[in-house]
Design an enzyme around this catalytic site. Structure first.
Site, short mmCIF file in Angstrom:
data_model
loop_
_atom_site.label_atom_id
_atom_site.label_comp_id
_atom_site.label_asym_id
_atom_site.label_seq_id
_atom_site.Cartn_x
_atom_site.Cartn_y
_atom_site.Cartn_z
N LYS A 276 40.00 18.92 38.32
CA LYS A 276 39.48 19.24 39.53
C LYS A 276 38.94 20.75 39.98
O LYS A 276 39.31 21.64 39.21
CB LYS A 276 40.63 18.95 40.59
CG LYS A 276 41.82 19.64 40.40
CD LYS A 276 43.21 19.25 41.36
CE LYS A 276 44.06 20.17 41.00
NZ LYS A 276 45.51 19.72 41.64
N TYR B 115 32.56 51.73 50.67
CA TYR B 115 32.68 51.37 52.01
C TYR B 115 34.28 51.92 52.45
O TYR B 115 35.04 51.75 51.76
CB TYR B 115 32.35 49.92 52.34
CG TYR B 115 31.15 49.26 52.13
CD1 TYR B 115 30.02 49.81 52.74
CD2 TYR B 115 31.35 48.22 51.22
CE1 TYR B 115 28.90 49.61 52.62
CE2 TYR B 115 29.90 47.74 51.16
CZ TYR B 115 28.62 48.29 51.75
OH TYR B 115 27.59 47.82 51.41
C1 LIG Z 1 46.53 19.75 40.71
C2 LIG Z 1 47.54 18.69 40.36
C3 LIG Z 1 47.91 18.74 39.17
C4 LIG Z 1 47.79 19.66 38.02
O1 LIG Z 1 48.83 20.65 38.26
P1 LIG Z 1 48.99 21.92 37.15
O2 LIG Z 1 50.11 22.82 37.75
O3 LIG Z 1 47.59 22.70 37.31
O4 LIG Z 1 49.08 21.42 36.00
C5 LIG Z 1 48.92 17.54 39.04
N1 LIG Z 1 49.17 16.82 39.91
C6 LIG Z 1 48.62 16.99 41.19
C7 LIG Z 1 49.12 15.67 42.20
C8 LIG Z 1 47.79 17.75 41.51
O5 LIG Z 1 47.55 18.00 42.55
#
Ligand SMILES: *Cc1c(COP(=O)(O)O)cnc(C)c1O
Length: 372
Positions: free
Chosen positions: A34, A261
């Site tokens: 994702k 800045y």
């Molecule tokens: C993002 C997510 C994961 C992956 O988590 P990590 O800590 O990056 O391994 C797994 N399950 C769900 C439901 C998630 O939203």
């Protein structure tokens, strides 16, 4: 053209997936790609993960799954949250496996599935204590019954998500898994036999054997970033991401002169100051210098000074003998020194996940390794 880029080592992703699989076997590994593969690039990461033996991919939203399909990836793809009713038809058409947890979501999935022939396997998410999304444990059997009652759907999986798996001795993970086991028993008593049960993210997969089940959903660890400092080094992971730039301008400032800045940093002595063409538009936090951030120049840690601007930042290179064009490492190794995403995160009071995801779209990704 720009001397600033991120290098993504696809062989490191493949290696990390293999290393994690050997830890969790016989559980299968679902590679979570994702958010554009945590900033690394979803499609190349997905291919590298599959090369390492990942049998599933996961995304947050249906649109991210469709991007994988458009790139020709045909592995099973799990959508980790329930698509809105109006997104279900597209999710079905793209052969994504959706997570459901509301009556409206199940009904919308049933309508979308009817258009196509075979039953659509969906995964039912149980909220065992994260309280983000999922069906409450006391309503889990009713939700499974609702799925089973329509011929166009099939209960393909049951899952949950742990809130503190990255804190290995927090007893709440065991409580969540107990709750999950009770729900699974109740489902079985009511005639439901989900093919795939899953509960673990990276931290769960590494630190909680009882969370592994049929499948583990690993995100952060496949990128070679430890889920938390408590889990640093527990699996031999290789960081996939490096972020580099170079010195494009050098000046010598007198003691007492101030930079950037707001003139927030003052030279206490004559100082050599380098300008680096990367800024907060690229994902380097504006406060990085003020918070104590460093970069590597000639293998040495050099402080970022003053506020980071949109396109450039300044570094005190007085302790090295710098030249125009010298490589500047923001994340990664140089000489005998290394700065990890978690080091940057610790400086900023956040987690490596946010550092990786913050990497801006303007930074070109250069891929090394992999099938290419
Ligand atoms: C993002 C997510 C994961 C992956 O988590 P990590 O800590 O990056 O391994 C797994 N399950 C769900 C439901 C998630 O939203």
């Amino acid at each position: 053209m720009r001397p600033t880029w991120a290098t993504v080592d696809l062989d490191a992703i493949t290696h990390n997936v293999r290393a994690l699989r050997s830890v969790v076997a016989p559980s299968q590994l679902c590679a979570v790609v994702k958010a554009n593969g945590y900033g690394h690039g979803a499609v190349p990461v997905a291919r590298a993960a599959i090369a390492g033996g990942a049998t599933w991919l996961a995304v947050a939203f249906a649109g991210e799954g469709i991007e994988l399909r458009d790139a020709g990836i045909d592995a099973p793809v799990l959508v980790l949250s329930e698509p809105r009713p109006e997104e279900m038809a597209e999710a079905r058409a793209a052969d994504l496996c959706v997570t459901v947890y509301t009556a409206d979501g199940i009904d919308a999935a049933a309508r979308a599935a009817k258009v196509v022939g075979a039953p659509w396997p969906v995964h039912l998410k149980i909220d065992t204590g994260m309280h983000r999304v999922g069906v409450a444990p006391r309503h889990a059997v009713a939700a499974a019954n609702r799925i089973a009652s329509v011929p166009s759907l099939q209960l393909g999986g049951v899952c949950t998500h742990c809130a503190v798996a990255d804190v290995p001795d927090d007893p709440f993970t065991a409580q969540q898994l107990d709750c999950f086991d009770q729900v699974l028993a109740a489902l079985r008593e009511n005639g439901h036999q989900p093919a795939i049960v899953h509960a673990a993210n990276s931290a769960g997969a590494i630190a909680h054997p009882h969370a592994r089940r049929d499948l583990v959903r690993c995100g952060i660890a496949i990128y070679g970033i430890a889920p938390s400092s408590a889990l640093e080094g527990s699996v031999a992971l290789r960081p996939a991401l490096r972020l580099r730039s170079e010195i494009v301008h050098l000046q010598t400032l007198d003691a007492g002169e101030r930079v950037s800045y707001g003139r927030r940093w003052q030279a206490e002595r004559v100082a050599r100051v380098a300008t680096i063409p990367i800024g907060y538009a690229d994902g380097v936090r504006r406060s990085y210098g003020l918070d104590g951030g460093v970069v590597l120049v000639r293998g040495k840690r050099c402080p970022v000074i003053g506020v980071v601007t949109m396109d450039q930042l300044l570094v005190d290179v007085s302790d090295v003998d710098p030249q125009l064009g010298d490589e500047v490492m923001l994340i990664g190794a140089q000489g005998n020194s290394v700065i990890t995403a978690n080091d940057v995160a610790a400086t900023l009071g956040t987690i490596g996940y946010e550092v990786a995801c913050a990497l801006g779209a303007r930074v070109p990704r250069r891929y090394v390794g992999g099938a290419s």
